[in-house]
Enzyme design. Structure first.
Site, short mmCIF file in Angstrom:
data_model
loop_
_atom_site.label_atom_id
_atom_site.label_comp_id
_atom_site.label_asym_id
_atom_site.label_seq_id
_atom_site.Cartn_x
_atom_site.Cartn_y
_atom_site.Cartn_z
N ASP A 82 98.37 -130.49 0.86
CA ASP A 82 97.67 -129.47 0.09
C ASP A 82 98.37 -128.12 0.26
O ASP A 82 98.51 -127.62 1.37
CB ASP A 82 96.21 -129.37 0.59
N ASP A 286 99.71 -125.58 -7.36
CA ASP A 286 98.85 -126.22 -6.38
C ASP A 286 98.95 -127.73 -6.45
O ASP A 286 98.41 -128.36 -7.37
CB ASP A 286 97.41 -125.78 -6.61
N ALA A 605 82.16 -88.41 -20.11
CA ALA A 605 83.28 -88.44 -21.04
C ALA A 605 84.25 -87.32 -20.77
O ALA A 605 84.00 -86.45 -19.93
CB ALA A 605 82.77 -88.30 -22.47
N HIS A 606 85.32 -87.32 -21.54
CA HIS A 606 86.28 -86.23 -21.53
C HIS A 606 85.57 -84.93 -21.95
O HIS A 606 84.59 -84.97 -22.68
CB HIS A 606 87.40 -86.56 -22.52
N ILE A 607 86.12 -83.82 -21.53
CA ILE A 607 85.53 -82.53 -21.86
C ILE A 607 85.41 -82.37 -23.39
O ILE A 607 86.26 -82.85 -24.14
CB ILE A 607 86.39 -81.39 -21.25
N SER A 609 83.72 -83.82 -25.66
CA SER A 609 83.63 -84.93 -26.61
C SER A 609 82.25 -85.00 -27.26
O SER A 609 82.04 -85.79 -28.18
CB SER A 609 84.00 -86.25 -25.94
N GLY A 610 81.34 -84.19 -26.76
CA GLY A 610 80.04 -84.11 -27.42
C GLY A 610 78.89 -84.71 -26.61
O GLY A 610 77.85 -85.06 -27.17
N LYS A 611 79.03 -84.78 -25.30
CA LYS A 611 77.98 -85.36 -24.47
C LYS A 611 76.67 -84.58 -24.60
O LYS A 611 75.61 -85.15 -24.80
CB LYS A 611 78.39 -85.33 -22.97
N HIS A 684 84.64 -81.27 -17.61
CA HIS A 684 85.78 -80.62 -16.99
C HIS A 684 86.02 -81.19 -15.60
O HIS A 684 85.10 -81.35 -14.82
CB HIS A 684 85.54 -79.10 -16.91
N1 LIG Z 1 82.67 -82.36 -35.70
C1 LIG Z 1 81.88 -82.69 -34.67
N2 LIG Z 1 81.78 -81.86 -33.64
C2 LIG Z 1 80.97 -82.19 -32.62
C3 LIG Z 1 80.26 -83.40 -32.62
N3 LIG Z 1 79.56 -83.48 -31.47
C4 LIG Z 1 79.83 -82.35 -30.78
N4 LIG Z 1 80.68 -81.58 -31.47
C5 LIG Z 1 81.20 -80.27 -31.07
O1 LIG Z 1 82.09 -80.41 -29.98
C6 LIG Z 1 81.97 -79.30 -29.08
C7 LIG Z 1 81.65 -79.79 -27.70
O2 LIG Z 1 80.37 -80.38 -27.68
P1 LIG Z 1 79.55 -80.56 -26.36
O3 LIG Z 1 78.34 -81.33 -26.72
O4 LIG Z 1 79.39 -79.31 -25.62
O5 LIG Z 1 80.55 -81.47 -25.56
P2 LIG Z 1 80.42 -81.94 -24.07
O6 LIG Z 1 81.05 -83.26 -24.00
O7 LIG Z 1 79.03 -81.83 -23.59
O8 LIG Z 1 81.33 -80.86 -23.33
P3 LIG Z 1 81.41 -80.60 -21.73
O9 LIG Z 1 80.09 -80.86 -21.18
O10 LIG Z 1 81.82 -79.21 -21.58
O11 LIG Z 1 82.44 -81.54 -21.25
C8 LIG Z 1 80.88 -78.44 -29.65
O12 LIG Z 1 81.46 -77.39 -30.38
C9 LIG Z 1 80.11 -79.36 -30.58
O13 LIG Z 1 79.50 -78.70 -31.64
C10 LIG Z 1 80.38 -84.26 -33.76
O14 LIG Z 1 79.78 -85.32 -33.87
N5 LIG Z 1 81.21 -83.85 -34.74
MG LIG Z 2 78.30 -80.87 -22.03
#
Ligand SMILES: Nc1nc2c(ncn2[C@@H]2O[C@H](COP(=O)(O)OP(=O)(O)OP(=O)(O)O)[C@@H](O)[C@H]2O)c(=O)[nH]1
Ligand SMILES: [Mg+2]
Length: 1297
Positions: A82, A286, A605-607, A609-611, A684
């Site tokens: 084995d 094996d 998410a990345h800074i 991006s709209g969280k 950030h």
């Molecule tokens: N065109 C577009 N802009 C968006 C959308 N969602 C968010 N934004 C814009 O993207 C920018 C960042 O949005 P936030 O919601 O502050 O993003 P975040 O990910 O919370 O940013 P941090 O917390 O600083 O990392 C803002 O100016 C929003 O108005 C979307 O669906 N479409």
């Molecule tokens: Mg935010």
């Protein structure tokens, strides 16, 4: 069929062993055989429930066996070879299985051992032998030593296991890596090994190095030999090629894992390159496995080519027996482009049934033909196995010292011999050349879906020879009459892989080999862990071993003790390890119902991006806020979750904020309410600790991506954090309204960059400005938002006609992706059954919670589109608190891991994960893991053992809160009036539990700071204390020399925010110095020291002499290591401890700049003491002085932090940015998109001060950048000189002051 010309090198059945023990090799004849038929159920017996239990291991699969002689006088035994394990063990004649396996009770039919009859038998580890294999079989008893004769070679003192209780009726000779021995702890540090067979042969001088070659004769001859210490150049044809064996992810070598990189089907009618998503395929060579197991997608293509069909009756792929005559063959390729190719012909791949009447195909195109088993089967997860059906066609040399194999096409039935021994210890494989492109194993064979050009050639020849008129090309389809349901469990049972169970779970990586190769006389790789203080060394011919079983050895007791402890711990862990399924199964219906409706999730998410924008929509749609306010919106109010003034001004999130909401979801036409606890985290990188602690306590996450940018630098950072805490996630592609939005690019990047299988579960309707909504691919319906702020959903069965085809295609991709990661979906996929929406949803949930998959949704938060379906997905696919395992450490039982169960009725356990001061006092965020928390009750802090009363419990809603009287298990809340540090565990006082804390990254930047007005000193220190308590990445110290207050943190923005908060919240204006880099110091080579401290000043003096050396710490470049190797007590132990302390203190303040020393190792091996003048103090000081003195001789140098810097800007500024970056660092990667480009560079932090201003100027303010610590690297020589000179000048100034 071949076979008549077979010449068995040695046949154990005849009791003859042809041996060759001269010239550094030992040869041993082996023969393939089936154990006696009375214990041999049909290998392919029809799967009726009454037979199922017997298909468990290779009792029913055959294997390669050989004879050896054991004891004095010798007893003949037949043992199975084995390569997956490493023990030799034999069944004792009185073992139950040996009594029942034959009519008379003379022991097992293949031989068993009678210790009483051997005069040289010695028990060395009573009751200590305990091995379980991954196929579930096991053997237990004593360890013993005795004479062991094999292939004419005699080993006087072989350590072996005696199987007193076993379910395998014959012994095994494991010749795999020593780490696959029986006594291996589940924790590496407790693992211990002893010399196994090949190692012992080296010890005895029989062979020169730990290597052997395996030649298996063809299927019919079924013999072969194993040649220890050499190769036989007459047993293969063509070149012998060396390829790498890969270690586990912990860098341990445990099995012969190599990279399979191509598979070709060849026949007279054409060739096909077969493809697999799994390339490179991690395969284990094996010989303990009969068949070959490949990934399902690849196996299915091979079946199609060869005309094999999957049969549920047999639980395997089967093929007409006459396909043995096919002219087709498969070529297995290894180690990248132009690597070795091994051809496996069809007569090696069509296996007769071992016994009993051969069944025939009852219907279909193969009707009336005999059924044989096909040698390539499928399996659903790595590692895959190349068993005997492959290995017979390959001559393989296993080199366990260099961790390589040599591989060549076998010369079947060769009768000639030309043995070449390995000339010395760790010599390379003789006559072998290196595979040319192993570094490129990740290169996939370039081919599309096969055209099955070869398949006609496979079947035609079979048809001709069978003369039955069957075997037309339609035979590629399943033979009618054969049910096609796929039973994975059955396949699992049929796979035999005799590796020791404890190590099988360690995952393996292909491509990169970690760590250094072992030098010729280097540490032996089968020494696992660090339990033993001195590494095992390979001498010229001698191995020192960590574990001896000789009765007198002291180390034996310790080693066996460690192994026992490890085994005990493993058992207890298993007992304590209640899986989430087990927890769920025991749960009361009320608890089950409550928890099934709770979700604790984070948004990361990345800074930018709209969280926060997404979270604002969640709060609005769940009714938590009455109106939507935007991040930096024109109304000046700002989003709910960005409550801090600074956040609103800058439009970024700085602190994570918690909230909760109830989401009502339609399930089977009924409203079901889910309770969601949610944390919005900052993107950030300077505030990364906020993501870290959110991930530590949450059960699931929504990973938001920008539809234009896809996976960005911080997406990769949060991915790492989610993986660190095993957080399942769904993905949401936001900003679908933006120009250039492409959700499928994001899906592709999740797969390729984050390496998580991902598939879209929606497709967009319209894009950019015209983005209207999504098509749900599971239910195949269109979802659009309607009404003010999109509060209503318009759902329609009508999919826009122009999207129908795309929807079908993406739905299919989703199903295929799921089939890759989920067994149930794989079964349906193989059977070509279309899953129902419910089945797809269940598979997504299983795979997501199992961390094997992420479903991708899409929408636009800003445009109020498609956020609600994402909320549904949170409920559908993310775990409830009972679905994820959470553990604590039981301090009363040696920090043993215990499972926490989210029952309200159990004693309380919670973790304080974040502290915050608000106008009402100190708030402590707490995740409740077990038990419920009531207002007014008392809790105990596990760290301090202090009792605290909980006067007030709230649920946080950003900066507002809601009082509650009680909070249930599995939920998140905040409490008032609790003094603690972040990461403290609280219990009801009855449980001695504590929970592991979170990862806190090191600071890279610092700043001197002082209040402008001295009257602000109090407020300043109050603020600093608060910031430090709240944020573990913010640190403060007072420099001993300059007496300055220095704050340090994650980056410029991080420190800037605190200075600003001091001003706003505490009204303290500060002066700050230039930001400084946190340099490190290290050494580059070894330097000896001999330092004598001798001071006499009146009374008792100070005397200490220390000798030894310092050198770079090879094990860990970030850590320092102190070791003592003093013999004869020249320095007593108590002073040695002081030396260790002295070394640590010296490392705190490096000799060059006063910055911390890393990557240094100090060994003290001699010294002297004085009767009255030696003391802890003297040795501590002497060690410090010795270290500082030797530091320069050891090539001391300054290290600077290198930052992974990602810059994104409109494409037109690319030239400007290139110029900016040229001076600052090395460009690692550039990605140019339609409008934007992204550049990644490794930059020196020193060069990045003020970069934001330069970037703004170079890009008209349109460029963005982020920085993250990457690693330390030597600072440029001129800078080092400058820094050292400056530091020396400062010291000089202080001295003369
Ligand atoms: N065109 C577009 N802009 C968006 C959308 N969602 C968010 N934004 C814009 O993207 C920018 C960042 O949005 P936030 O919601 O502050 O993003 P975040 O990910 O919370 O940013 P941090 O917390 O600083 O990392 C803002 O100016 C929003 O108005 C979307 O669906 N479409
Ligand atoms: Mg935010």
């Amino acid at each position: 069929m071949r076979g008549s010309t077979a010449v068995a090198v040695g046949s154990l059945l005849a009791g003859a062993v042809e041996a060759q023990a001269a010239n550094g090799v030992v040869q041993w004849g082996i023969q393939k055989r089936q154990p006696e038929s009375s214990q041999q159920p049909n290998r392919l017996r029809k799967r009726a429930s009454t037979y199922e239990e017997v298909i468990t291991n290779d009792q029913v699969r055959g294997g390669y066996f050989a004879t050896c002689v054991l004891g004095t006088p010798g007893q003949n035994l037949t043992l199975q070879l084995d390569t997956g394990s490493s023990d030799i063990w034999v069944p004792e004649s009185t073992a139950q299985i040996c009594k029942t396996s034959t009519q008379n009770s003379n022991g097992c039919s293949l031989g068993s051992f009678t210790p009483d009859k051997s005069s040289t038998f010695t028990v060395v580890g009573q009751g200590e032998f305990d091995i379980s294999y991954v196929d579930g079989s096991s053997s237990k008893g004593d360890y013993f030593t005795d004479v062991f004769e094999i292939g004419g070679a005699t080993l006087q003192n072989m350590t072996m296991g005696l199987g007193i209780t076993t379910d395998i009726p014959y012994g095994l000779v494991g010749v795999g890596y020593a780490l696959n021995e029986a006594i291996v702890g589940t924790t590496q540090s407790a693992a211990s090994t002893y010399p196994n067979l090949p190692v012992n042969m080296v010890n005895e001088g029989l062979i020169n190095t730990v290597a052997y070659s395996l030649w298996l004769n063809d299927l019919d001859a079924s013999t072969g030999n194993i040649l220890f210490g050499g190769i036989d150049t007459e047993k293969y044809v063509g070149d012998l090629t060396k390829i790498e064996i890969y270690p586990t992810s912990q860098n341990l070598y445990t099995s012969f894992l190599v990279a399979m990189t191509s598979l070709l089907a060849n026949s007279p009618s054409g060739n096909d390159t077969l493809t697999s998503r799994q390339f490179p395929i991690p395969v284990v060579l094996d010989s303990g496995t009969t068949l070959t197991y490949l990934p399902t997608d690849l196996a299915m293509q091979a079946w199609k080519e060869a005309g094999a069909v999957y049969s549920t009756d047999f639980g395997a792929a089967v093929i007409p027996c006459n396909m043995q005559n096919s002219k087709g063959f498969f070529s297995f390729g290894f180690a990248g482009p132009n690597g070795p190719l091994i051809n496996v012909t069809m007569d090696e791949l069509v296996l007769d049934l071992p016994s009993g009447p051969t069944p025939t195909f009852s219907s279909g195109v193969y009707k009336g033909l005999d059924v044989c088993e096909f040698g390539i089967q499928n399996f659903s997860s790595a590692p895959y196995l190349l068993g005997d059906t492959f290995l017979r066609s390959a001559y393989v040399v296993y080199d366990l010292i260099n961790n390589e194999i040599g591989i060549a096409a076998t010369d079947f039935n060769s009768t000639k011999t030309n043995i070449v021994a390995f000339p010395s210890s760790s010599a390379q494989i003789p006559s072998a050349t290196v595979a040319p492109n192993q570094a490129q194993v990740t290169v996939r064979p370039s081919a599309t879906t096969p055209a099955y050009a070869a398949s006609a050639g496979f079947t035609d020849s079979a048809a001709t020879s069978s003369g039955s008129g069957s075997g037309s090309s339609s035979s590629k389809n399943a033979a009618p009459g054969m049910p096609q349901a796929f039973d994975m469990a059955q396949v699992v049972k049929m796979r035999v892989y005799r590796a020791v169970a404890a190590l099988n779970n360690s995952s393996r990586t292909l491509g990169a080999r970690h760590g250094a190769r072992y030098s010729s006389l280097g540490a032996c790789r089968f020494a696992a862990g660090s339990a033993s203080p001195s590494p095992i060394r390979i001498g010229a011919t001698q191995f020192e071993t960590r574990r001896h079983f000789s009765g007198s050895s002291i180390s034996r007791a310790a080693a066996v003790g460690a192994a026992e402890a490890a085994l005990k711990q493993a058992k207890e862990l298993a007992a304590a390890n209640m899986t989430p399924e087990a927890v769920a199964a025991r749960m009361s219906p009320e608890e089950h119902k409550r928890l099934s409706r709770v979700r604790n999730i984070g948004i990361a998410a990345h800074i930018d991006s709209g969280k926060t924008t997404v979270t604002e929509r969640i709060l609005f749609y769940t009714g938590r806020v009455k109106a939507i306010h935007e991040v930096r919106g024109r109304d000046g109010v700002g989003a709910k979750m960005d409550s801090m003034e600074l956040e609103r001004e800058r439009g970024i999130t700085i602190q994570s904020a918690a909230t909760f909401a109830d989401w009502t979801k339609k399930e089977n036409g009924e409203d079901v309410q889910y309770h969601i606890n949610l944390i919005d985290t900052p993107g950030h990188i300077d505030f990364t600790i906020e993501v870290e602690r959110a991930m530590r306590v949450l059960d699931g996450a929504v990973m938001v991506l920008c539809a234009v940018s896809g996976v960005q630098s911080q997406t990769i950072t949060v991915d790492r954090q989610m993986k660190r805490y095993n957080v399942p996630r769904i993905s949401f592609v936001n900003k679908m309204d933006r120009m250039g939005a492409n959700p499928f690019k994001a899906v592709e990047q999740i797969n390729s960059k984050l390496k998580i299988p991902a598939a879209a579960i929606q497709i967009p309707i319209g894009s950019e400005k015209e983005f209207e909504g999504v098509v749900d691919l599971i239910e195949m319906k269109a979802i659009r938002n309607d009404g003010q702020r999109g509060v209503n959903l318009k759902i329609s069965k009508e999919i826009p006609p122009d999207l129908k085809e795309l929807a079908e295609q993406k739905r299919q991709e989703l199903i295929e992706k799921l089939a890759d990661v989920d067994d149930e979906m794989a079964e349906m996929f193989l059977d070509e059954i279309t899953p129902t929406p419910e089945q797809i949803k269940a598979a997504i949930r299983r795979a997501t919670i199992g961390l094997k998959f992420t479903p991708v949704l899409m929408g636009s938060a800003l445009a109020d589109k498609s956020v609600q379906p994402m909320l549904d997905a949170v409920c559908d696919y993310l775990p409830n608190p009972a679905n994820v395992p959470n553990t604590a450490l039981d301090r009363s039982r040696g920090e043993q891991s215990v499972q926490l169960i989210p029952y309200n009725s159990l004693p309380f356990v919670g973790l304080a994960f974040k502290l915050e001061e608000n106008p009402y006092g100190q708030v402590t965020y707490m995740r409740v893991y077990q038990g419920s928390l009531k207002k007014g009750t008392y809790l105990f802090n596990s760290r301090t053992d202090k009792k605290v009363r909980i006067p007030r419990i709230v649920r946080m809603h950003s900066n507002e809160m809601e009082d509650v009287n009680e909070i249930g298990a599995g939920e998140i809340c905040a409490v008032f009036g609790v003094e603690c540090a972040s990461g403290d565990t609280f219990t009801d006082g009855g449980l001695p539990y504590s929970m592991s804390s979170m990862y806190v990254p090191d600071a890279v930047m610092s700043l001197s700071i002082k209040p402008k007005r001295s009257s602000d000193a109090d407020a300043f220190s109050k603020a600093m204390n608060r910031f430090m308590r709240e944020d573990p990445t913010f640190r403060l110290h007072v420099d001993g020399e300059s007496e300055e207050t220095i704050i340090s943190g994650m980056g410029e923005l991080h420190l800037e925010i605190y200075v600003e908060r001091l001003r706003r919240e505490y009204k303290v204006d500060c002066e700050t110095g230039q930001p400084r880099v946190a340099y490190r110091e290290t050494i580059t080579h070894k330097a000896p020291f001999d330092y004598l401290l001798k001071r006499q000043s009146g009374g008792p003096g100070d005397f200490a002499r220390v000798m030894g050396w310092i050198e770079p710490n090879e094990e860990n470049a970030e850590d320092n290591k102190f070791e003592t190797q003093v013999v004869g007590g020249t320095i007593p132990d108590k002073f040695l401890a002081a030396c260790g302390k002295g070394f640590q203190e010296a490392c705190e303040k490096g000799p060059l700049l006063g910055h911390r020393v890393i990557g240094a190792s100090m060994v003290v091996n001699d010294g002297a003491t004085h009767v009255t003048d030696s003391s802890d103090y003297a040795f501590n000081l002497a060690t410090q002085m010795a270290f500082r003195k030797a530091f320069k001789d050891a090539g001391g140098q300054v290290l600077e932090p290198l930052m992974k810097t990602t810059i994104t800007a409109p494409a037109e500024f690319q030239g400007n940015i290139l110029m900016l970056m040229n001076k600052r660092g090395t460009i690692v990667d550039t990605e140019v998109g339609a409008d934007e480009f992204t550049m990644v560079a490794d930059c020196s932090l020193n060069a990045m001060f003020g970069f934001s201003t330069h970037l703004r100027a170079a890009t008209q303010g349109k460029g963005e950048f982020s920085m993250e610590f990457s690693h330390y690297a030597p600072a440029p020589p001129h800078l080092q000189k400058e820094l050292v000179a400056k530091y020396e000048k400062e010291l000089e100034a202080k001295r003369t002051k």
